[in-house]
Design an enzyme around this catalytic site. Structure first.
Site: not given
Ligand code: NCD
Ligand code: ZN
Length: 343
Positions: A12, A14, A98, A135, A173, A246
């Protein structure tokens, strides 16, 4: 002291896009073989064509790490058709879709408002053998932010799992005792990821002695009994719990703000942070399976063939890392970490 592990994957992550992508991808690609890349860009990655282009940009940004394999995801919308799901499944490089409840987190406005509306899409995912990454938070303003995951499990996830017994679902998460229990009691088709911050911190860390925006992420960090439940699940070696950082980079100015963004950046020291938690609980022998076996086994992919070596060699995390024209503040900024990955 040294510890050699099968090379891990991050289930996971970003990576963002453009200059932000260029700034962060190396932090992950230097250590991890694969990463499940989240699709919450603006605009979101809603079809195979956009996922293919995004994948190309990631590979370009990570060209110093030719072994790095980004596993792509589609962002589920109420408009995503079963035909597009079949295309995604056939692509080979898209492994999951997702589910963001609309409004639940960063860039989730295009997400799903009525779960029933996407049941035909979920049916198609089950047929195409794509994983559903969730999520798991409701967005009802009447539900307290600290309860949103538990309510989601009861109201949305439990019926969904019953309706789609062959769909593989990852509750992403996880942050609560209820999620830990849900995973323990769930069938083989259900997995979960857990972040370093939810294993390390409770809400006091975020709120006592002043509000600390760099600890703000979603789902929000909970009471300590929840952290303990997650630690117990991870240290038990549960075979369907795996590493998903995450890691969610935001510019410092976007976090240190009257309305700060949700997300913690942990990619600079991801495996090192997990190693610290597992060591603290006397479970370093469980780290490799959590980081390198459970994820590929769940996704039906081969385990990685090569290894990394961690050594006990304290280092201080920088206060900031570059992030395009801005900087970001990493998890444990300015603090000492015990483990490092040997070059
Ligand atoms: C994530 C993001 O910034 O893209 N933020 C987070 O707090 N985890 C999005 C997500 O996974 O919820
Ligand atoms: Zn995330």
């Amino acid at each position: 002291m040294q510890l050699t592990l099968t090379r891990p994957d991050d289930w996971h992550l970003h990576l963002r896009d453009d200059t932000a992508l260029n700034a962060v991808v190396g932090h992950t690609a230097k250590t991890f073989a694969r990463a499940v890349v989240m699709p919450n860009l603006t605009p979101p990655v809603i079809n195979t064509e956009l996922a293919s282009q995004y994948r190309d940009r990631i590979l370009q940004a990570a060209k110093a790490y030719p072994g790095f394999d980004p596993l792509m995801t589609l962002y589920l919308t109420e408009q995503l058709t079963p035909e597009e799901i079949a295309r995604a499944g056939a692509s080979g490089f898209i492994k999951a879709c997702k589910l963001y409840p609309a409004g639940a987190t960063t860039n989730s406005d295009a997400g799903v408002k009525d779960i029933q509306k996407i049941y035909p899409t979920l049916e198609a995912m089950q047929r195409a053998n794509l994983v559903l990454c969730v999520h798991g938070e409701v967005v009802d303003p009447k539900v307290d932010i600290f309860d949103r995951e538990a309510v989601f499990i009861d109201q949305i996830l439990t019926p969904l799992v019953r309706e789609f017994p062959e769909l593989r679902v990852v509750l992403e998460h996880i942050t609560t005792e209820q999620a830990a229990t849900f995973i323990t009691d769930s069938p083989e088709t259900i997995g979960a990821t857990v972040t370093p911050q939810h294993l390390m911190y409770n809400r006091n860390d975020m709120l006592v002695g002043g509000i600390k925006p760099h600890f703000y992420c979603l789902p929000i960090i909970k009471r300590d009994n929840h952290r303990q439940a997650l630690v117990n699940l991870a240290m038990s070696g549960h075979p369907r719990l795996f590493l998903g950082t995450d890691s969610a980079p935001h510019a410092r100015t976007a976090k240190e703000s009257a309305c700060g963004c949700a997300g913690m950046f942990s990619a600079h020291a991801a495996i090192e942070l997990y190693a610290e938690v597992f060591e603290q609980h006397g479970a370093l022998d469980k780290l490799e399976a959590f980081a390198s076996f459970h994820g590929p086994d769940f996704y039906g992919l081969p385990r990685n063939a090569d290894t990394i070596t961690l050594e006990k060699s304290p280092w201080t995390v920088p206060e900031t890392y570059g992030f395009g024209d801005d900087v970001l503040v990493p998890m444990k900024a300015g603090a000492e970490l015990q483990w490092r990955v040997r070059d």
